[in-house]
Write a protein that holds these residues in place. Sequence first.
Motif, short mmCIF file in Angstrom:
data_model
loop_
_atom_site.label_atom_id
_atom_site.label_comp_id
_atom_site.label_asym_id
_atom_site.label_seq_id
_atom_site.Cartn_x
_atom_site.Cartn_y
_atom_site.Cartn_z
N GLU A 176 0.83 -1.19 0.00
CA GLU A 176 0.00 0.00 0.00
C GLU A 176 0.87 1.24 0.00
OE1 GLU A 176 -2.22 -0.32 3.66
OE2 GLU A 176 -0.54 0.37 4.88
N HIS A 178 0.60 5.75 0.98
CA HIS A 178 -0.14 6.81 1.65
C HIS A 178 0.14 8.14 0.95
CE1 HIS A 178 -0.77 3.85 4.75
NE2 HIS A 178 0.54 3.73 4.92
N ARG A 324 -5.11 5.29 3.11
CA ARG A 324 -4.19 4.42 2.38
C ARG A 324 -4.80 4.06 1.03
NH1 ARG A 324 -5.36 -1.26 5.59
NH2 ARG A 324 -7.39 -1.64 4.67
#
Length: 450
Positions: A176, A178, A324
């Motif tokens: 992931e 951010h 996220r």
Amino acid sequence: MSLPLFPSPAELLDRHLDDLGPVVGRFRFKQYYLPGSPELELALCLVSPESEEGARCLALVTDQVSEVTRWMATGALDPPGLQCLADAIGSPVVDLFGPWELLPVHIAKPWGQEIWYTGIEARGQSLIAEGGNSVPLPWLLSIAPDRLLQPGGRDPALLKILDPLPEEVFGDLYFELHEEKREVYVVTHVDGDAWPDGTGAIRFGFDPEQRQNHGDADFRARFLSLVRDYEAIRRQIDGFCDRYRRRDGIGLNEPVPAHQLKKWLGDVPRVLRQREEAARAAMNEMTHLVPLAVGDVVKVPCLTPHALQHGVRTVEFQTPVYERKILSFAQKVLTQSHWDTEEAVGLMSLDAGHLEPLPVIERDSGYTLEQVVAFDDFEVFRLTLAVGGTWRAPDRDCYRLAMALQDGALVNGRVLGAEHACLVPRMARWLSVANTGAGSLVVLLCQPIL
């Protein structure tokens, strides 16, 4: 008789600090971290005992308003009386000058668990512990967040432990990125069965050679294509597992132990499992693995995809926001129905992640202070103390967090064991750390940028 209602608990604290006389009242607290922000009525009692050890302000905050009302009809509002009331209703008496012991909440994840020391959101709220009782952290902070944290502050930085399962795939975190959230990991344990040489890993950015071979635009397109292929297979497997969840009476988005997931996967057609393994390998080949050992520090830049790997336990400090974009995951994502791959691929940095040496801020015969990270909103330090070593921080007009990685820490007079943490409120202003243990001690410290 009823307790007086105050528009703001900060008014009670101001009144108390003006003359140090005992005060009691009630106020309405909007639980901003829950859906719909439901309102809750809380009672607050404040008493300041005489002390030769410095200023103290004892607080009791509770939702048992009627019990406090009954007590006030007959009981005394002095330090012993406040403690008797607290014992009767199972609430702690907390010194607003701190330090406060943080009692974590455990949040189950498909890959293991997160242990939140300062978490304040719908999925869970951390607690403050004192004398065998506890109170939700947001209730205590609601008294006067400006006085207890920093001007304009509502939540402290999020301190937590990432505790992945030791098994490959099952313990690997989401890949992931951010856009806003800033985070840093400090490795505290590498599982010896998962990583016999003591070196774990984090999937961190992308492979430089693959990037050079394809060129940036083609690289993004190829990675997106590989993830789409993998996601299609993944969803077929998740569909089989959802049938087994319904059959076994388990919620579709409920975390389950790895052994249960393995049992279900054993009933998935072998050809589908083989396709999943091949597609996952092709996707992961585009990414970059960075080795991790105990003591390593990972600073995660915004827009850099990352996934801590199985069996690597870390302490994490991050901005307290839930934000996220998931590029891929080797299990079913339980918290959202979709991946964010297409949007994330357009945003993501293609750089390979790397570890950076920590600058030494201070060094003396008894301690070493290193800066772990300095983000726009908070900074983290690693303090290493020799046996018997002490360190005093400059006075500072804000809160601070401290987590001990070994036994023997003494923070502003409070003993902390390994992986125990405390919050030093802004009202204290000072911070002192000592090593009372038999070996070297590491304490992680966090404070906001002023």
